[in-house]
Every structure is written in C-alpha cells, then in structure tokens.
Design a protein around this motif. Structure first.
Motif, PDB file in Angstrom:
ATOM      1  N   ALA A  52       0.826  -1.210   0.000  1.00 31.79           N
ATOM      2  CA  ALA A  52       0.000   0.000   0.000  1.00 31.79           C
ATOM      3  C   ALA A  52       0.860   1.261   0.000  1.00 31.79           C
ATOM      4  N   LYS A  53       1.933   1.263   0.789  1.00 30.99           N
ATOM      5  CA  LYS A  53       2.830   2.429   0.801  1.00 30.99           C
ATOM      6  C   LYS A  53       3.507   2.613  -0.544  1.00 30.99           C
ATOM      7  N   ARG A  54       3.961   1.515  -1.131  1.00 28.58           N
ATOM      8  CA  ARG A  54       4.611   1.584  -2.435  1.00 28.58           C
ATOM      9  C   ARG A  54       3.622   2.062  -3.497  1.00 28.58           C
ATOM     10  N   LEU A  55       2.386   1.561  -3.439  1.00 26.53           N
ATOM     11  CA  LEU A  55       1.366   1.995  -4.395  1.00 26.53           C
ATOM     12  C   LEU A  55       1.072   3.484  -4.239  1.00 26.53           C
ATOM     13  N   THR A  56       1.004   3.952  -3.002  1.00 24.39           N
ATOM     14  CA  THR A  56       0.781   5.384  -2.764  1.00 24.39           C
ATOM     15  C   THR A  56       1.882   6.214  -3.415  1.00 24.39           C
ATOM     16  N   ARG A  58       3.831   5.363  -5.904  1.00 23.60           N
ATOM     17  CA  ARG A  58       3.772   5.248  -7.365  1.00 23.60           C
ATOM     18  C   ARG A  58       2.599   6.054  -7.943  1.00 23.60           C
ATOM     19  N   LEU A  59       1.478   6.072  -7.243  1.00 23.13           N
ATOM     20  CA  LEU A  59       0.345   6.878  -7.723  1.00 23.13           C
ATOM     21  C   LEU A  59       0.693   8.363  -7.698  1.00 23.13           C
ATOM     22  N   GLN A  60       1.369   8.812  -6.659  1.00 20.73           N
ATOM     23  CA  GLN A  60       1.781  10.215  -6.607  1.00 20.73           C
ATOM     24  C   GLN A  60       2.799  10.533  -7.693  1.00 20.73           C
ATOM     25  N   ALA A  61       3.713   9.606  -7.965  1.00 26.18           N
ATOM     26  CA  ALA A  61       4.678   9.807  -9.047  1.00 26.18           C
ATOM     27  C   ALA A  61       3.965   9.851 -10.400  1.00 26.18           C
ATOM     28  N   ALA A  62       2.955   9.017 -10.571  1.00 23.91           N
ATOM     29  CA  ALA A  62       2.187   9.022 -11.821  1.00 23.91           C
ATOM     30  C   ALA A  62       1.432  10.348 -11.983  1.00 23.91           C
ATOM     31  N   GLN A  63       0.888  10.873 -10.902  1.00 26.23           N
ATOM     32  CA  GLN A  63       0.209  12.176 -10.976  1.00 26.23           C
ATOM     33  C   GLN A  63       1.189  13.269 -11.395  1.00 26.23           C
ATOM     34  N   ARG A  64       2.378  13.271 -10.800  1.00 29.84           N
ATOM     35  CA  ARG A  64       3.388  14.272 -11.166  1.00 29.84           C
ATOM     36  C   ARG A  64       3.790  14.129 -12.632  1.00 29.84           C
ATOM     37  N   TYR A  65       3.989  12.888 -13.077  1.00 28.69           N
ATOM     38  CA  TYR A  65       4.363  12.646 -14.471  1.00 28.69           C
ATOM     39  C   TYR A  65       3.268  13.144 -15.410  1.00 28.69           C
ATOM     40  N   ALA A  66       2.009  12.837 -15.097  1.00 26.37           N
ATOM     41  CA  ALA A  66       0.887  13.258 -15.952  1.00 26.37           C
ATOM     42  C   ALA A  66       0.821  14.778 -16.064  1.00 26.37           C
ATOM     43  N   ILE A  67       1.039  15.470 -14.962  1.00 26.40           N
ATOM     44  CA  ILE A  67       0.989  16.938 -14.982  1.00 26.40           C
ATOM     45  C   ILE A  67       2.178  17.505 -15.752  1.00 26.40           C
ATOM     46  N   GLN A  68       3.369  16.997 -15.497  1.00 24.87           N
ATOM     47  CA  GLN A  68       4.569  17.533 -16.142  1.00 24.87           C
ATOM     48  C   GLN A  68       4.582  17.308 -17.646  1.00 24.87           C
ATOM     49  N   HIS A  69       4.076  16.145 -18.088  1.00 30.05           N
ATOM     50  CA  HIS A  69       4.136  15.807 -19.512  1.00 30.05           C
ATOM     51  C   HIS A  69       2.795  15.930 -20.214  1.00 30.05           C
ATOM     52  N   ARG A  70       1.782  16.386 -19.493  1.00 29.72           N
ATOM     53  CA  ARG A  70       0.437  16.583 -20.043  1.00 29.72           C
ATOM     54  C   ARG A  70      -0.071  15.336 -20.769  1.00 29.72           C
ATOM     55  N   THR A 103       5.171  -3.462 -11.328  1.00 30.57           N
ATOM     56  CA  THR A 103       5.569  -3.695  -9.940  1.00 30.57           C
ATOM     57  C   THR A 103       4.786  -4.893  -9.414  1.00 30.57           C
ATOM     58  N   ALA A 104       5.495  -5.861  -8.869  1.00 36.05           N
ATOM     59  CA  ALA A 104       4.844  -7.063  -8.338  1.00 36.05           C
ATOM     60  C   ALA A 104       4.397  -6.807  -6.901  1.00 36.05           C
ATOM     61  N   ARG A 147      -7.765   9.087  -1.833  1.00 35.66           N
ATOM     62  CA  ARG A 147      -7.257  10.281  -2.499  1.00 35.66           C
ATOM     63  C   ARG A 147      -8.292  11.386  -2.316  1.00 35.66           C
ATOM     64  N   ASP A 148      -7.822  12.549  -1.897  1.00 39.29           N
ATOM     65  CA  ASP A 148      -8.752  13.666  -1.722  1.00 39.29           C
ATOM     66  C   ASP A 148      -8.834  14.487  -3.011  1.00 39.29           C
ATOM     67  N   LEU A 149      -9.536  15.583  -2.941  1.00 39.30           N
ATOM     68  CA  LEU A 149      -9.796  16.435  -4.097  1.00 39.30           C
ATOM     69  C   LEU A 149      -8.512  17.011  -4.685  1.00 39.30           C
ATOM     70  N   HIS A 150      -7.494  17.197  -3.861  1.00 37.81           N
ATOM     71  CA  HIS A 150      -6.244  17.812  -4.314  1.00 37.81           C
ATOM     72  C   HIS A 150      -5.220  16.783  -4.771  1.00 37.81           C
ATOM     73  N   GLY A 151      -5.591  15.512  -4.794  1.00 38.37           N
ATOM     74  CA  GLY A 151      -4.687  14.470  -5.262  1.00 38.37           C
ATOM     75  C   GLY A 151      -3.765  13.924  -4.200  1.00 38.37           C
ATOM     76  N   VAL A 152      -4.018  14.243  -2.938  1.00 35.83           N
ATOM     77  CA  VAL A 152      -3.175  13.752  -1.856  1.00 35.83           C
ATOM     78  C   VAL A 152      -3.697  12.382  -1.413  1.00 35.83           C
ATOM     79  N   PHE A 153      -2.797  11.408  -1.378  1.00 38.48           N
ATOM     80  CA  PHE A 153      -3.168  10.051  -0.956  1.00 38.48           C
ATOM     81  C   PHE A 153      -2.886   9.880   0.521  1.00 38.48           C
ATOM     82  N   GLU A 154      -3.789   9.141   1.165  1.00 38.83           N
ATOM     83  CA  GLU A 154      -3.668   8.861   2.597  1.00 38.83           C
ATOM     84  C   GLU A 154      -3.894   7.375   2.800  1.00 38.83           C
ATOM     85  N   LEU A 155      -3.063   6.748   3.605  1.00 38.83           N
ATOM     86  CA  LEU A 155      -3.179   5.338   3.907  1.00 38.83           C
ATOM     87  C   LEU A 155      -4.054   5.181   5.142  1.00 38.83           C
ATOM     88  N   ILE A 156      -5.132   4.400   5.000  1.00 39.37           N
ATOM     89  CA  ILE A 156      -6.064   4.188   6.110  1.00 39.37           C
ATOM     90  C   ILE A 156      -5.979   2.711   6.505  1.00 39.37           C
TER      91      ILE A 156
END
Length: 158
Positions: A52-56, A58-70, A103-104, A147-156
């Motif tokens: 779950a931590k690793r997925l969090t 990677r999801l944040q990295a994917a969000q950054r990549y999507a924004i940077q490269h449109r 990622t396995a 994930r909240d409205l601003h794209g911040v992920f939280e582990l519950i």
C-alpha cells in the motif's frame, strides 16, 4: 555471646537478589511480552502495508508525471502486480520512468483490488482530482488508500 539464629540483632550483608524477587521480575516480563505480542502485526499484513505504501508513492509519481508531460496515464492492475501506461503516446514522448513500470505485489497471498467509484483509474494531467478509494485485500487483512480532491493520498488502516 553472638548467635546466628533468626532474630539476631546483627545486620546481615545481602549479596544478590532473592529467589522471590527474580520470580516476580520474570513473571512481569512474561506478562508484558504476551500483551505486547498481540499488538505486533502479522508478516502478511506487513507486506500488504508495504504494498500500500509503495502503491501510494507510485500513484503520486504518476500524478506528477501526468501533470509535467500533459499525458493521461492508466493504472493497469494484473493478477500479480500493477503498472502504469500512457493512453496516448505523443510524438516526442520522453522515456517512461522505470518506477511506473510493472511492480509485483510483495504479499505472499493474492491481492484483490477494489476501486471506488468503480471506473478505470485514469490519472489526468489536472490539479484537482475526483475523490477515490482503493482497497487492497489479501484475505488476511485489508488496507485502504484514499485520495482527496487535491490528489493527496492517505493510507487508512482499520
């Protein structure tokens, strides 16, 4: 005349601990250990938490990549892991980052993934996101990412 019988007025020099003191200390250590072991998570839950931590991350990295490269990315879930892929390849696309490749899962059991709302997870190049819940379940334990409205992920963890 000095005697060594009980009730003697002479002070006795004491060396070490008495047997009763040692038994009481061992009893206290035993009880505290048995209580503490209950609060240690199982190994399978540890691996699910790590997934779950690793997925969090990677999801944040994917969000950054999507924004940077449109570019819009899709989270692709497979039986034994997950990956991210571009939905549309631009003519001059930069090299896709290795941390977004396959990622396995680390959990020894198979991991079931539930996404709410039930739509394919596309990561948009936007600054505001639709709230999202991802639940990972390996049959022993479950962990939820939010994930909240601003794209911040939280582990519950329950």
């Amino acid at each position: 005349m000095q005697t060594s019988a009980l009730g003697s007025k002479l002070p006795r020099l004491q060396h070490g601990f008495s047997l009763l003191e040692v038994i009481i200390v061992l009893f206290i250590i035993g009880i505290s250990t048995s209580v503490g072991i209950r609060y240690l998570p199982a190994t399978e839950q540890n691996s699910l938490s790590m997934d779950a931590k690793r997925l969090t991350q990677r999801l944040q990295a994917a969000q950054r990549y999507a924004i940077q490269h449109r570019q819009v990315l899709r989270w692709k879930i497979e039986d034994d892991g997950y990956s991210f892929e571009r939905l549309e390849a631009a003519p001059f696309s930069p090299r896709f980052p290795a941390n977004l490749a396959y990622t396995a899962w680390q959990s020894p059991r198979s991991v079931a993934v539930r996404i709410q709302p039930r739509t394919p997870l596309h990561i948009q190049p936007a600054w505001l996101y639709e709230p999202l819940r991802i639940t990972l379940d390996n049959g022993v334990d479950s962990v939820t990412l939010r994930r909240d409205l601003h794209g911040v992920f939280e582990l519950i963890t329950p």
